[in-house]
Design a protein around this motif. Structure first.
Motif, short mmCIF file in Angstrom:
data_model
loop_
_atom_site.label_atom_id
_atom_site.label_comp_id
_atom_site.label_asym_id
_atom_site.label_seq_id
_atom_site.Cartn_x
_atom_site.Cartn_y
_atom_site.Cartn_z
N GLY A 101 0.82 -1.20 0.00
CA GLY A 101 0.00 0.00 0.00
C GLY A 101 0.86 1.26 0.00
O GLY A 101 2.00 1.27 0.45
N MET A 102 0.27 2.32 -0.49
CA MET A 102 0.95 3.62 -0.57
C MET A 102 1.39 4.10 0.82
O MET A 102 2.50 4.59 0.99
CB MET A 102 0.03 4.64 -1.23
N LYS A 103 0.52 3.95 1.79
CA LYS A 103 0.85 4.42 3.14
C LYS A 103 2.06 3.67 3.69
O LYS A 103 2.96 4.29 4.26
CB LYS A 103 -0.36 4.25 4.06
N TYR A 104 2.11 2.36 3.49
CA TYR A 104 3.26 1.58 3.96
C TYR A 104 4.53 2.05 3.25
O TYR A 104 5.56 2.24 3.88
CB TYR A 104 3.04 0.08 3.71
N PHE A 105 4.45 2.25 1.94
CA PHE A 105 5.61 2.72 1.18
C PHE A 105 6.14 4.04 1.71
O PHE A 105 7.34 4.22 1.90
CB PHE A 105 5.23 2.85 -0.30
N LEU A 106 5.24 4.98 1.98
CA LEU A 106 5.65 6.31 2.41
C LEU A 106 6.19 6.34 3.84
O LEU A 106 7.09 7.11 4.14
CB LEU A 106 4.48 7.29 2.29
N LEU A 107 5.64 5.51 4.71
CA LEU A 107 6.02 5.57 6.13
C LEU A 107 7.21 4.68 6.49
O LEU A 107 7.70 4.75 7.61
CB LEU A 107 4.83 5.21 7.02
N ASN A 108 7.67 3.85 5.57
CA ASN A 108 8.80 2.95 5.85
C ASN A 108 9.90 3.20 4.84
O ASN A 108 9.80 2.80 3.68
CB ASN A 108 8.33 1.49 5.79
#
Length: 114
Positions: A101-108
Motif C-alpha cells: 500500500g501507498m501508506k506503507y511505502f511512504l512511512l517505511n
C-alpha cells in the motif's frame, strides 16, 4: 499517486527513469505484432534496481492484467513492486511480485527492501 511515489524515490536518493518493455505477440490474424508496455519507474541506486508499477485500483481483472503484463515481460530477476492505494502491508503474489500500500511505502524508508 505516481507523482508522490516519484518524489519520494528522489528524496530517498534513487535515480528514477521510466521504462519501456518490448513485447512481440500475435494478433487475431496470426501476424506477429510489436507492442511497447510501460513500466512506471525503473529505480536504481548502486547495484540495486527495482521495477515499480503504481496503481490506484487493481480490483478488476483487466486492470490487473494491464499492470502485471509489463512486469511479467521484463527478462531479468530484479525486484518488481506494485504500489496500490491504501495501507496494505507488503506481500508477494504467486509470481513473486511485491505488492504494498501507498501508506506503507511512504512511512517505511526501507519499504523497497521487503
Amino acid at each position: 499517486m505516481e507523482n508522490i511515489v516519484y518524489n519520494e524515490l528522489l528524496v530517498r536518493g534513487y535515480n528514477v527513469d521510466v521504462g519501456i518493455v518490448d513485447v512481440f505477440a500475435k494478433n487475431s490474424e496470426g501476424k506477429r505484432v510489436h507492442k511497447q508496455l510501460e513500466v512506471d519507474f525503473v529505480v536504481n541506486q548502486g547495484s540495486q534496481r527495482y521495477y515499480i508499477q503504481v496503481a490506484y485500483d487493481m480490483t478488476s481483472e483487466e486492470k490487473q492484467t494491464q499492470e502485471l503484463n509489463s512486469l511479467r515481460n521484463i527478462p531479468d530477476s530484479f525486484k518488481k513492486i506494485i504500489i496500490v492505494n491504501g495501507t496494505k502491508k507488503p506481500w508477494r503474489n504467486e509470481e513473486g511480485f511485491v505488492i504494498m500500500g501507498m501508506k506503507y511505502f511512504l512511512l517505511n524508508a526501507d519499504s523497497l527492501g521487503f
